[in-house]
Design a protein around this motif. Structure first.
Motif, PDB file in Angstrom:
ATOM      1  N   ARG A  17       0.854  -1.188   0.000  1.00 15.00           N
ATOM      2  CA  ARG A  17       0.000   0.000   0.000  1.00 15.00           C
ATOM      3  C   ARG A  17       0.886   1.234   0.000  1.00 15.00           C
ATOM      4  O   ARG A  17       1.954   1.248   0.600  1.00 15.00           O
ATOM      5  CB  ARG A  17      -0.973   0.006   1.170  1.00 15.00           C
ATOM      6  N   LYS A  18       0.397   2.248  -0.707  1.00 15.78           N
ATOM      7  CA  LYS A  18       1.158   3.482  -0.843  1.00 15.78           C
ATOM      8  C   LYS A  18       1.288   4.142   0.527  1.00 15.78           C
ATOM      9  O   LYS A  18       0.306   4.320   1.237  1.00 15.78           O
ATOM     10  CB  LYS A  18       0.468   4.413  -1.831  1.00 15.78           C
TER      11      LYS A  18
ATOM     12  N   TYR B 249       6.136   2.500  -0.957  1.00  8.19           N
ATOM     13  CA  TYR B 249       5.098   1.553  -0.567  1.00  8.19           C
ATOM     14  C   TYR B 249       5.597   0.780   0.645  1.00  8.19           C
ATOM     15  O   TYR B 249       6.787   0.474   0.750  1.00  8.19           O
ATOM     16  CB  TYR B 249       4.835   0.543  -1.683  1.00  8.19           C
TER      17      TYR B 249
ATOM     18  N   TYR C  34       4.986  -2.931   2.468  1.00  6.99           N
ATOM     19  CA  TYR C  34       4.473  -4.214   1.995  1.00  6.99           C
ATOM     20  C   TYR C  34       4.695  -5.293   3.042  1.00  6.99           C
ATOM     21  O   TYR C  34       5.467  -5.119   3.997  1.00  6.99           O
ATOM     22  CB  TYR C  34       5.129  -4.616   0.665  1.00  6.99           C
TER      23      TYR C  34
ATOM     24  N   GLN D 183      -2.875   0.646  -3.780  1.00  7.80           N
ATOM     25  CA  GLN D 183      -2.563  -0.628  -3.141  1.00  7.80           C
ATOM     26  C   GLN D 183      -2.619  -1.746  -4.175  1.00  7.80           C
ATOM     27  O   GLN D 183      -3.241  -1.600  -5.223  1.00  7.80           O
ATOM     28  CB  GLN D 183      -3.530  -0.926  -2.004  1.00  7.80           C
TER      29      GLN D 183
ATOM     30  N   SER E 129      -2.040  -6.380  -4.425  1.00  7.35           N
ATOM     31  CA  SER E 129      -1.665  -7.642  -3.781  1.00  7.35           C
ATOM     32  C   SER E 129      -1.385  -8.691  -4.843  1.00  7.35           C
ATOM     33  O   SER E 129      -1.811  -8.564  -5.984  1.00  7.35           O
ATOM     34  CB  SER E 129      -2.773  -8.120  -2.835  1.00  7.35           C
TER      35      SER E 129
END
Length: 128
Positions: free
Chosen positions: A10-11, A21, A23, A120, A122
């Protein structure tokens, strides 16, 4: 056999020159590895690339292929930096977290498709 591995980013911070980011990597066989954002992906915006459009339709984004992303070169030059998270468990030969590498590559591809880095993202790898 493993249930699979994955990660999310996510930023965290963005300015005119770079994006950071946070993570995490997870292993579905080990539930305590999930949702702990403690790794860092730094992307210098100077390495962002435009997609290659087909000759037939230069204005439509659907007729393009992502430009080849030289992520290894970006990592060597420092334009992209990865600080492994605490639960990183699969590594590339240079010691970089495999999930962070995949997330970073996917973020750069999404940037080419949508024209901006996503807030964001995944990824999941099955049968690992």
């Amino acid at each position: 056999m493993s249930l699979g591995i994955g990660g999310a980013a996510r930023k965290f911070i963005e300015d005119n020159d770079s994006v950071i980011y946070e993570y995490y990597s997870y292993d579905l066989d080990n539930p305590q590895t999930q949702n702990i954002f403690d790794g860092i992906i730094f992307i210098n915006k100077s390495c962002l690339m435009e997609p290659e459009f087909s000759r037939l339709s230069k204005k439509k984004r659907k007729n393009f292929k992502p430009s080849k992303i030289p992520l290894d070169e970006f990592l060597k030059s420092g334009e992209v930096q990865i600080e492994n998270c605490r639960y990183a468990f699969k590594f590339l030969p240079d010691g970089t977290d495999l999930i962070a590498y995949n997330l970073c590559w996917q973020l750069l591809v999404i940037q080419q498709i949508k024209g901006e880095l996503p807030p964001q993202h995944s990824c999941y790898i099955n049968n690992f």
